[in-house]
Design a protein around this motif. Structure first.
Motif, PDB file in Angstrom:
ATOM      1  N   TYR A 215      48.632  29.587  48.434  1.00 47.72           N
ATOM      2  CA  TYR A 215      49.113  28.927  47.246  1.00 47.72           C
ATOM      3  C   TYR A 215      50.615  29.729  47.220  1.00 47.72           C
ATOM      4  O   TYR A 215      50.723  30.815  47.317  1.00 47.72           O
ATOM      5  N   LYS A 216      51.613  28.955  46.888  1.00 52.61           N
ATOM      6  CA  LYS A 216      52.978  29.736  46.532  1.00 52.61           C
ATOM      7  C   LYS A 216      53.092  29.561  45.175  1.00 52.61           C
ATOM      8  O   LYS A 216      53.170  28.787  44.342  1.00 52.61           O
ATOM      9  N   ILE A 217      53.839  30.928  44.761  1.00 56.04           N
ATOM     10  CA  ILE A 217      54.222  31.295  43.523  1.00 56.04           C
ATOM     11  C   ILE A 217      55.570  31.530  43.601  1.00 56.04           C
ATOM     12  O   ILE A 217      55.954  32.521  44.293  1.00 56.04           O
TER      13      ILE A 217
ATOM     14  N   GLU B 106      61.958  38.667  34.760  1.00 54.91           N
ATOM     15  CA  GLU B 106      61.780  37.824  35.809  1.00 54.91           C
ATOM     16  C   GLU B 106      60.316  37.414  36.036  1.00 54.91           C
ATOM     17  O   GLU B 106      59.805  36.470  36.264  1.00 54.91           O
ATOM     18  N   MET B 107      59.596  38.587  36.271  1.00 52.39           N
ATOM     19  CA  MET B 107      58.132  38.336  36.450  1.00 52.39           C
ATOM     20  C   MET B 107      57.353  37.606  35.187  1.00 52.39           C
ATOM     21  O   MET B 107      56.687  37.051  35.305  1.00 52.39           O
ATOM     22  N   SER B 108      57.963  38.070  34.172  1.00 47.20           N
ATOM     23  CA  SER B 108      57.627  37.574  32.923  1.00 47.20           C
ATOM     24  C   SER B 108      57.390  36.029  32.858  1.00 47.20           C
ATOM     25  O   SER B 108      56.550  35.333  32.554  1.00 47.20           O
ATOM     26  N   PHE B 109      59.040  35.499  33.011  1.00 51.12           N
ATOM     27  CA  PHE B 109      59.141  34.118  33.305  1.00 51.12           C
ATOM     28  C   PHE B 109      58.170  33.528  34.181  1.00 51.12           C
ATOM     29  O   PHE B 109      57.707  32.412  34.101  1.00 51.12           O
TER      30      PHE B 109
ATOM     31  N   ALA C 104      55.137  30.551  33.770  1.00 53.67           N
ATOM     32  CA  ALA C 104      55.193  29.499  34.619  1.00 53.67           C
ATOM     33  C   ALA C 104      53.784  29.148  35.423  1.00 53.67           C
ATOM     34  O   ALA C 104      53.267  27.927  35.238  1.00 53.67           O
ATOM     35  N   LEU C 105      53.264  30.352  35.764  1.00 50.30           N
ATOM     36  CA  LEU C 105      51.999  30.176  36.440  1.00 50.30           C
ATOM     37  C   LEU C 105      50.866  29.965  35.776  1.00 50.30           C
ATOM     38  O   LEU C 105      49.831  29.215  35.707  1.00 50.30           O
ATOM     39  N   SER C 106      50.874  30.352  34.455  1.00 45.31           N
ATOM     40  CA  SER C 106      49.863  30.350  33.385  1.00 45.31           C
ATOM     41  C   SER C 106      49.878  28.958  33.050  1.00 45.31           C
ATOM     42  O   SER C 106      48.594  28.280  32.656  1.00 45.31           O
ATOM     43  N   GLU C 107      50.729  27.976  32.928  1.00 48.30           N
ATOM     44  CA  GLU C 107      50.739  26.779  32.657  1.00 48.30           C
ATOM     45  C   GLU C 107      49.970  25.749  33.626  1.00 48.30           C
ATOM     46  O   GLU C 107      49.767  24.660  33.260  1.00 48.30           O
ATOM     47  N   LYS C 108      49.597  26.445  34.627  1.00 54.35           N
ATOM     48  CA  LYS C 108      49.015  25.553  35.647  1.00 54.35           C
ATOM     49  C   LYS C 108      47.289  25.569  35.417  1.00 54.35           C
ATOM     50  O   LYS C 108      46.399  24.975  36.153  1.00 54.35           O
ATOM     51  N   PHE C 109      46.986  26.537  34.575  1.00 50.39           N
ATOM     52  CA  PHE C 109      45.404  26.604  34.123  1.00 50.39           C
ATOM     53  C   PHE C 109      45.193  26.199  32.779  1.00 50.39           C
ATOM     54  O   PHE C 109      46.174  26.415  31.732  1.00 50.39           O
TER      55      PHE C 109
ATOM     56  N   SER D 252      39.549  31.802  32.918  1.00 50.29           N
ATOM     57  CA  SER D 252      39.493  33.095  33.176  1.00 50.29           C
ATOM     58  C   SER D 252      41.021  33.494  33.981  1.00 50.29           C
ATOM     59  O   SER D 252      41.350  34.432  33.418  1.00 50.29           O
ATOM     60  N   ASN D 253      41.428  32.342  34.635  1.00 43.15           N
ATOM     61  CA  ASN D 253      42.872  32.684  35.227  1.00 43.15           C
ATOM     62  C   ASN D 253      43.782  32.908  34.304  1.00 43.15           C
ATOM     63  O   ASN D 253      44.853  33.701  34.286  1.00 43.15           O
ATOM     64  N   TYR D 254      43.815  31.738  33.164  1.00 41.45           N
ATOM     65  CA  TYR D 254      44.831  31.894  32.312  1.00 41.45           C
ATOM     66  C   TYR D 254      44.779  33.358  31.401  1.00 41.45           C
ATOM     67  O   TYR D 254      45.834  33.721  30.949  1.00 41.45           O
ATOM     68  N   LEU D 255      43.330  33.620  31.001  1.00 40.32           N
ATOM     69  CA  LEU D 255      43.294  34.764  30.282  1.00 40.32           C
ATOM     70  C   LEU D 255      43.766  36.047  30.954  1.00 40.32           C
ATOM     71  O   LEU D 255      44.441  36.921  30.346  1.00 40.32           O
ATOM     72  N   ILE D 256      43.430  36.195  32.284  1.00 39.12           N
ATOM     73  CA  ILE D 256      44.064  37.229  33.272  1.00 39.12           C
ATOM     74  C   ILE D 256      45.642  37.421  32.943  1.00 39.12           C
ATOM     75  O   ILE D 256      45.910  38.417  33.013  1.00 39.12           O
ATOM     76  N   ILE D 257      46.065  36.161  33.106  1.00 40.59           N
ATOM     77  CA  ILE D 257      47.428  36.026  33.470  1.00 40.59           C
ATOM     78  C   ILE D 257      48.195  36.403  31.851  1.00 40.59           C
ATOM     79  O   ILE D 257      49.273  37.163  31.859  1.00 40.59           O
ATOM     80  N   GLU D 258      47.782  36.159  30.987  1.00 42.71           N
ATOM     81  CA  GLU D 258      48.033  36.426  29.531  1.00 42.71           C
ATOM     82  C   GLU D 258      48.087  37.610  29.363  1.00 42.71           C
ATOM     83  O   GLU D 258      48.940  38.400  28.534  1.00 42.71           O
ATOM     84  N   ASN D 259      46.904  38.487  29.654  1.00 38.78           N
ATOM     85  CA  ASN D 259      46.884  39.883  29.586  1.00 38.78           C
ATOM     86  C   ASN D 259      47.904  40.595  30.328  1.00 38.78           C
ATOM     87  O   ASN D 259      48.557  41.749  29.890  1.00 38.78           O
TER      88      ASN D 259
END
Length: 259
Positions: free
Chosen positions: A51-53, A76-79, A83-88, A93-100
């Protein structure tokens, strides 16, 4: 590779634990890094290995403090995480981890913004638009966290940070411009003569307009002359008719006298 990622996370967590005991290095309001970073391995395991981020990767610069590097990498990492969180899905659980993780970066950003300095010098960093695999991406995230944990008041950022793009966007743009020039070898010549062409076009349009006005005036004058000539012809015809009538009357009068 999984064992290496786990070891990195353990080291970061130990830093976090010790700093919570003895205080944060540069943050006056407490250390924003929480134990949510321990769930990075879980997140990486949930994503396909290929998977490419997308992120704008920023390389460190010698003789420039990590604090300056953080001023660029944290936003930059925050932006990128946004974008990554919008894919879930928001309840995944992926969204919650990314939000934290995003919340941690937000706290770091607030710590970096506490100084409120007006910088005079600039520090330039090389930035490159990259597509990283999950392990590479979160290794980069961990590198940001480690740099923050090790940063201190003795190594502040005393310059304005600038991101100089050298990635695919710039290269593709330059390649496209070069290809356009190759496909159109006379474009440079045309561009050089463009002012002359514009002036010549304006003059031509002006001449055409002047000629059109002259033609319209000439047609009006001819129409006026034709009307005037017709009127004069009618007057002459009427005068000739009257003279003919007078001559006829004169002849008739003479004949009556002779009779």
């Amino acid at each position: 590779m999984k064992e290496a990622n786990t070891l990195i996370n353990i080291v970061i967590f130990l830093q976090f634990f010790l700093l919570n005991i003895f205080g944060g290095p540069i943050c006056k309001t407490g250390n924003p890094v929480t134990d949510d970073i321990r769930r990075i391995d879980e997140l990486v395991g949930n994503l396909p290995s290929d998977y490419k981020i997308q992120i704008r990767y920023i390389s460190k610069v010698p003789n420039v403090t990590d604090t300056c590097w953080l001023h660029l990498t944290v936003p930059e990492m925050s932006f990128s995480l946004d974008a990554l969180s919008e894919k879930f899905a928001k309840n995944s659980s992926n969204y919650l981890i990314i939000e934290n993780l995003h919340r941690i970066l937000h706290g770091i950003h607030n710590c970096l913004s506490e100084d409120g300095k007006d910088y005079v010098d600039e520090s330039e960093f090389n930035c490159e638009k990259s597509d990283l695999e999950p392990k590479q991406y979160f290794n980069y995230f961990n590198e940001i966290i480690s740099a923050f944990q090790s940063a201190g008041d003795s190594s502040p950022c005393d310059s304005e940070v600038v991101c100089r793009m050298e990635g695919p966007d710039t290269e593709e743009l330059q390649t496209g411009l070069n290809r356009f020039k190759e496909d159109c070898p006379h474009c440079g010549t045309v561009k050089g003569h463009l002012p002359t062409i514009l002036i010549a076009t304006a003059c031509t349009v002006s001449v055409i307009l002047i000629l059109a006005c002259l033609i319209v005036q000439l047609l009006k004058h001819q129409r006026r002359n034709s009307t005037s000539q017709g009127y004069q012809t009618d007057i002459e015809s009427e005068r000739q008719r009257e003279e003919n009538e007078k001559a006829v009357q004169f002849i008739a009068g003479n004949e009556d006298s002779c009779t």
